[in-house]
Write a protein that holds these residues in place. Sequence first.
Motif, PDB file in Angstrom:
ATOM      1  N   UNK A  26       0.826  -1.207   0.000  1.00  0.00           N
ATOM      2  CA  UNK A  26       0.000   0.000   0.000  1.00  0.00           C
ATOM      3  C   UNK A  26       0.863   1.261   0.000  1.00  0.00           C
ATOM      4  N   UNK A  27       1.949   1.232   0.735  1.00  0.00           N
ATOM      5  CA  UNK A  27       2.857   2.372   0.775  1.00  0.00           C
ATOM      6  C   UNK A  27       3.503   2.590  -0.598  1.00  0.00           C
ATOM      7  N   UNK A  28       3.891   1.497  -1.264  1.00  0.00           N
ATOM      8  CA  UNK A  28       4.473   1.596  -2.601  1.00  0.00           C
ATOM      9  C   UNK A  28       3.461   2.196  -3.578  1.00  0.00           C
ATOM     10  N   UNK A  42      -2.313   7.759 -15.357  1.00  0.00           N
ATOM     11  CA  UNK A  42      -1.428   6.881 -14.579  1.00  0.00           C
ATOM     12  C   UNK A  42      -2.119   6.435 -13.293  1.00  0.00           C
ATOM     13  N   UNK A  43      -2.833   7.352 -12.684  1.00  0.00           N
ATOM     14  CA  UNK A  43      -3.564   7.073 -11.451  1.00  0.00           C
ATOM     15  C   UNK A  43      -4.552   5.930 -11.667  1.00  0.00           C
ATOM     16  N   UNK A  44      -5.357   6.035 -12.724  1.00  0.00           N
ATOM     17  CA  UNK A  44      -6.357   5.004 -13.031  1.00  0.00           C
ATOM     18  C   UNK A  44      -5.673   3.676 -13.341  1.00  0.00           C
ATOM     19  N   UNK A  45      -4.609   3.705 -14.133  1.00  0.00           N
ATOM     20  CA  UNK A  45      -3.889   2.474 -14.475  1.00  0.00           C
ATOM     21  C   UNK A  45      -3.321   1.781 -13.239  1.00  0.00           C
ATOM     22  N   UNK A  46      -2.692   2.555 -12.362  1.00  0.00           N
ATOM     23  CA  UNK A  46      -2.076   1.964 -11.167  1.00  0.00           C
ATOM     24  C   UNK A  46      -3.118   1.413 -10.197  1.00  0.00           C
ATOM     25  N   UNK A  48      -6.154   0.363 -11.012  1.00  0.00           N
ATOM     26  CA  UNK A  48      -6.743  -0.826 -11.652  1.00  0.00           C
ATOM     27  C   UNK A  48      -5.812  -2.022 -11.504  1.00  0.00           C
ATOM     28  N   UNK A  49      -4.531  -1.802 -11.734  1.00  0.00           N
ATOM     29  CA  UNK A  49      -3.552  -2.887 -11.610  1.00  0.00           C
ATOM     30  C   UNK A  49      -3.493  -3.403 -10.179  1.00  0.00           C
ATOM     31  N   UNK A  50      -3.558  -2.499  -9.200  1.00  0.00           N
ATOM     32  CA  UNK A  50      -3.508  -2.928  -7.805  1.00  0.00           C
ATOM     33  C   UNK A  50      -4.730  -3.757  -7.444  1.00  0.00           C
ATOM     34  N   UNK A  51      -5.900  -3.384  -7.956  1.00  0.00           N
ATOM     35  CA  UNK A  51      -7.115  -4.147  -7.679  1.00  0.00           C
ATOM     36  C   UNK A  51      -7.029  -5.540  -8.309  1.00  0.00           C
ATOM     37  N   UNK A  52      -6.442  -5.633  -9.484  1.00  0.00           N
ATOM     38  CA  UNK A  52      -6.243  -6.937 -10.118  1.00  0.00           C
ATOM     39  C   UNK A  52      -5.277  -7.774  -9.278  1.00  0.00           C
ATOM     40  N   UNK A  53      -4.235  -7.125  -8.755  1.00  0.00           N
ATOM     41  CA  UNK A  53      -3.276  -7.843  -7.908  1.00  0.00           C
ATOM     42  C   UNK A  53      -3.937  -8.347  -6.620  1.00  0.00           C
ATOM     43  N   UNK A  54      -4.808  -7.545  -6.036  1.00  0.00           N
ATOM     44  CA  UNK A  54      -5.512  -7.995  -4.828  1.00  0.00           C
ATOM     45  C   UNK A  54      -6.309  -9.263  -5.107  1.00  0.00           C
ATOM     46  N   UNK A  55      -6.971  -9.294  -6.246  1.00  0.00           N
ATOM     47  CA  UNK A  55      -7.742 -10.472  -6.646  1.00  0.00           C
ATOM     48  C   UNK A  55      -6.820 -11.678  -6.855  1.00  0.00           C
ATOM     49  N   UNK A  56      -5.701 -11.457  -7.521  1.00  0.00           N
ATOM     50  CA  UNK A  56      -4.725 -12.528  -7.746  1.00  0.00           C
ATOM     51  C   UNK A  56      -4.159 -13.045  -6.429  1.00  0.00           C
ATOM     52  N   UNK A  57      -3.797 -12.139  -5.533  1.00  0.00           N
ATOM     53  CA  UNK A  57      -3.257 -12.554  -4.236  1.00  0.00           C
ATOM     54  C   UNK A  57      -4.274 -13.352  -3.438  1.00  0.00           C
ATOM     55  N   UNK A  58      -5.534 -12.958  -3.526  1.00  0.00           N
ATOM     56  CA  UNK A  58      -6.594 -13.705  -2.822  1.00  0.00           C
ATOM     57  C   UNK A  58      -6.662 -15.139  -3.343  1.00  0.00           C
ATOM     58  N   UNK A  59      -6.630 -15.305  -4.668  1.00  0.00           N
ATOM     59  CA  UNK A  59      -6.670 -16.647  -5.251  1.00  0.00           C
ATOM     60  C   UNK A  59      -5.435 -17.456  -4.856  1.00  0.00           C
ATOM     61  N   UNK A  60      -4.274 -16.822  -4.853  1.00  0.00           N
ATOM     62  CA  UNK A  60      -3.044 -17.538  -4.507  1.00  0.00           C
ATOM     63  C   UNK A  60      -3.028 -17.937  -3.039  1.00  0.00           C
ATOM     64  N   UNK A  61      -3.487 -17.065  -2.163  1.00  0.00           N
ATOM     65  CA  UNK A  61      -3.500 -17.394  -0.729  1.00  0.00           C
ATOM     66  C   UNK A  61      -4.453 -18.546  -0.485  1.00  0.00           C
ATOM     67  N   UNK A  62      -5.589 -18.582  -1.199  1.00  0.00           N
ATOM     68  CA  UNK A  62      -6.536 -19.694  -1.071  1.00  0.00           C
ATOM     69  C   UNK A  62      -5.919 -21.004  -1.559  1.00  0.00           C
ATOM     70  N   UNK A  63      -4.965 -20.906  -2.487  1.00  0.00           N
ATOM     71  CA  UNK A  63      -4.272 -22.101  -2.989  1.00  0.00           C
ATOM     72  C   UNK A  63      -3.064 -22.461  -2.112  1.00  0.00           C
ATOM     73  N   UNK A  64      -2.819 -21.671  -1.078  1.00  0.00           N
ATOM     74  CA  UNK A  64      -1.729 -21.971  -0.160  1.00  0.00           C
ATOM     75  C   UNK A  64      -0.371 -21.433  -0.598  1.00  0.00           C
TER      76      UNK A  64
END
Length: 136
Positions: A26-28, A42-46, A48-64
Amino acid sequence: MHWLDFFDDKEWISKLCYLCDIFERLNTLNTSLQGDESNIMNFVDKLSAFQVMLDLWERKINAGRLAMFSHLCSYCEDNNYEISESLKNDIASHLHILKNEFSRYFPEIAKSQFAQVRNPFQAKMDDCVLHNNGAA
């Protein structure tokens, strides 16, 4: 329970490691949105990318998989510790809530609004908004 006892609790330290990781991300993001070179595109792109990463991290954490959280991953590897299912669920839930809060706080902005600015030769005229400020 004394404060020192928390440092013997691997579950508690794992939560602390996760919080270090997520606040680092979040600080980054926050730092990248500031400065003279920042603009709405740039604001919108960053965001949007962070929200996609949150979704990806959620799926990965669920997969262990923990590799995206360096402090948590290092702690677990160094201490030969596997996080519990309840902690995986807590982290996944937190990531999901964080994504929803980002979506609520930063509503979707159509990227087509910026097409003419990004690449004027590929923009569709239908996407371009022309304003008539009362001029004839």
